[in-house]
Design a protein around this motif. Structure first.
Motif, PDB file in Angstrom:
ATOM      1  N   ILE A 158       0.812  -1.217   0.000  1.00 57.39           N
ATOM      2  CA  ILE A 158       0.000   0.000   0.000  1.00 57.39           C
ATOM      3  C   ILE A 158       0.849   1.273   0.000  1.00 57.39           C
ATOM      4  O   ILE A 158       0.657   2.156  -0.841  1.00 57.39           O
ATOM      5  CB  ILE A 158      -1.010  -0.002   1.169  1.00 57.39           C
ATOM      6  N   ARG A 159       1.795   1.376   0.912  1.00 60.12           N
ATOM      7  CA  ARG A 159       2.602   2.601   0.979  1.00 60.12           C
ATOM      8  C   ARG A 159       3.414   2.801  -0.309  1.00 60.12           C
ATOM      9  O   ARG A 159       3.354   3.889  -0.905  1.00 60.12           O
ATOM     10  CB  ARG A 159       3.519   2.601   2.208  1.00 60.12           C
ATOM     11  N   PRO A 160       4.143   1.789  -0.795  1.00 61.48           N
ATOM     12  CA  PRO A 160       4.867   1.992  -2.059  1.00 61.48           C
ATOM     13  C   PRO A 160       3.935   2.315  -3.230  1.00 61.48           C
ATOM     14  O   PRO A 160       4.284   3.141  -4.087  1.00 61.48           O
ATOM     15  CB  PRO A 160       5.576   0.660  -2.294  1.00 61.48           C
ATOM     16  N   LEU A 161       2.758   1.731  -3.251  1.00 58.69           N
ATOM     17  CA  LEU A 161       1.794   2.013  -4.317  1.00 58.69           C
ATOM     18  C   LEU A 161       1.358   3.475  -4.261  1.00 58.69           C
ATOM     19  O   LEU A 161       1.347   4.173  -5.275  1.00 58.69           O
ATOM     20  CB  LEU A 161       0.587   1.081  -4.212  1.00 58.69           C
ATOM     21  N   ARG A 162       1.028   3.940  -3.084  1.00 60.13           N
ATOM     22  CA  ARG A 162       0.600   5.340  -2.936  1.00 60.13           C
ATOM     23  C   ARG A 162       1.737   6.303  -3.327  1.00 60.13           C
ATOM     24  O   ARG A 162       1.513   7.311  -3.990  1.00 60.13           O
ATOM     25  CB  ARG A 162       0.144   5.616  -1.519  1.00 60.13           C
ATOM     26  N   GLU A 163       2.971   5.978  -2.921  1.00 61.04           N
ATOM     27  CA  GLU A 163       4.109   6.831  -3.253  1.00 61.04           C
ATOM     28  C   GLU A 163       4.326   6.900  -4.761  1.00 61.04           C
ATOM     29  O   GLU A 163       4.574   7.971  -5.316  1.00 61.04           O
ATOM     30  CB  GLU A 163       5.371   6.321  -2.551  1.00 61.04           C
ATOM     31  N   ARG A 164       4.231   5.756  -5.435  1.00 62.93           N
ATOM     32  CA  ARG A 164       4.412   5.724  -6.890  1.00 62.93           C
ATOM     33  C   ARG A 164       3.285   6.481  -7.586  1.00 62.93           C
ATOM     34  O   ARG A 164       3.522   7.189  -8.562  1.00 62.93           O
ATOM     35  CB  ARG A 164       4.473   4.285  -7.416  1.00 62.93           C
ATOM     36  N   MET A 165       2.056   6.326  -7.090  1.00 60.62           N
ATOM     37  CA  MET A 165       0.924   7.012  -7.700  1.00 60.62           C
ATOM     38  C   MET A 165       1.098   8.523  -7.568  1.00 60.62           C
ATOM     39  O   MET A 165       0.807   9.270  -8.501  1.00 60.62           O
ATOM     40  CB  MET A 165      -0.398   6.563  -7.059  1.00 60.62           C
ATOM     41  N   ARG A 166       1.577   8.979  -6.405  1.00 65.31           N
ATOM     42  CA  ARG A 166       1.812  10.416  -6.212  1.00 65.31           C
ATOM     43  C   ARG A 166       2.909  10.912  -7.151  1.00 65.31           C
ATOM     44  O   ARG A 166       2.797  11.983  -7.736  1.00 65.31           O
ATOM     45  CB  ARG A 166       2.200  10.712  -4.752  1.00 65.31           C
ATOM     46  N   ALA A 167       3.976  10.132  -7.280  1.00 68.78           N
ATOM     47  CA  ALA A 167       5.087  10.507  -8.160  1.00 68.78           C
ATOM     48  C   ALA A 167       4.630  10.574  -9.613  1.00 68.78           C
ATOM     49  O   ALA A 167       5.040  11.476 -10.356  1.00 68.78           O
ATOM     50  CB  ALA A 167       6.234   9.509  -8.014  1.00 68.78           C
ATOM     51  N   GLU A 168       3.777   9.669 -10.013  1.00 65.13           N
ATOM     52  CA  GLU A 168       3.258   9.650 -11.385  1.00 65.13           C
ATOM     53  C   GLU A 168       2.350  10.844 -11.648  1.00 65.13           C
ATOM     54  O   GLU A 168       2.292  11.335 -12.769  1.00 65.13           O
ATOM     55  CB  GLU A 168       2.465   8.365 -11.634  1.00 65.13           C
ATOM     56  N   ALA A 169       1.662  11.320 -10.610  1.00 68.58           N
ATOM     57  CA  ALA A 169       0.718  12.424 -10.771  1.00 68.58           C
ATOM     58  C   ALA A 169       1.430  13.767 -10.952  1.00 68.58           C
ATOM     59  O   ALA A 169       0.831  14.722 -11.428  1.00 68.58           O
ATOM     60  CB  ALA A 169      -0.226  12.489  -9.573  1.00 68.58           C
ATOM     61  N   ARG A 170       2.677  13.808 -10.557  1.00 67.11           N
ATOM     62  CA  ARG A 170       3.433  15.089 -10.653  1.00 67.11           C
ATOM     63  C   ARG A 170       3.799  15.427 -12.062  1.00 67.11           C
ATOM     64  O   ARG A 170       3.982  14.760 -12.950  1.00 67.11           O
ATOM     65  CB  ARG A 170       4.709  15.013  -9.837  1.00 67.11           C
TER      66      ARG A 170
END
Length: 170
Positions: A158-170
């Motif tokens: 969950i945490r790595p998924l959320r971090e990657r999703m945030r990075a992709e949104a930038r």
């Protein structure tokens, strides 16, 4: 008396990221074979959320309690990878209705490529029949509820998924 069954099986996929459905298939297949090799397919043409190394690390984290698991990378044909691992068995997880036609077509093509490799299908448990990496990416993109995501991915993802999703949104 028949000859003993295969000792090594290979489960291939992109695992971007690994889901509870994947993990359920891995757990079941690990009980059927002495060694289960998880082959992470590398496709330079496909844009992945996680790098191959990140996917390997996530898989190793959630399978650490399964001592007979090995995680490796491959590119090219899955049948070539299976053969390179001295295996003749490819494990495939299938979800009712959504995967059967595609997986059957792939199995027939693989048989044409290497008739000595058998495909073993493990039907997804009903709890995971709807789970896909693309579905969980959609949910992660719009929901901040970790409990909701935990219905689709191991908690360690969950945490790595959320971090990657945030990075992709930038």
């Amino acid at each position: 008396m028949s000859a003993p069954g295969p000792k090594v099986a290979v489960y291939t996929g992109s695992f971007d990221p690994i889901t509870l459905g994947h993990l359920h298939i891995i757990d079941r297949a690990s009980r059927l074979f002495e060694t289960l090799i998880i082959g992470i397919g590398i496709n330079a043409e496909k844009r992945s959320l996680f790098t191959p190394d990140q996917r390997r690390d996530l898989i190793e984290t959630v399978t650490k309690d399964l001592p007979n698991i090995q995680v490796k990378f491959f590119d090219g044909l899955a049948v070539d990878f299976v053969r390179s691992q001295q295996s003749r068995v490819m494990v495939r997880g299938i979800r009712p209705l959504t995967d059967i036609a595609g997986e059957f077509t792939m199995m027939m093509a693989n048989r044409q490529l290497d008739s000595e490799i058998e495909t073993v299908f493990l039907m997804a448990d009903e709890r995971f029949a709807h789970v896909s990496s693309s579905l969980l990416k959609q949910i992660a993109g719009v929901s901040e509820d970790d409990e909701m995501l935990a219905k689709f991915v191991p908690r360690a993802i969950i945490r790595p998924l959320r971090e990657r999703m945030r990075a992709e949104a930038r």
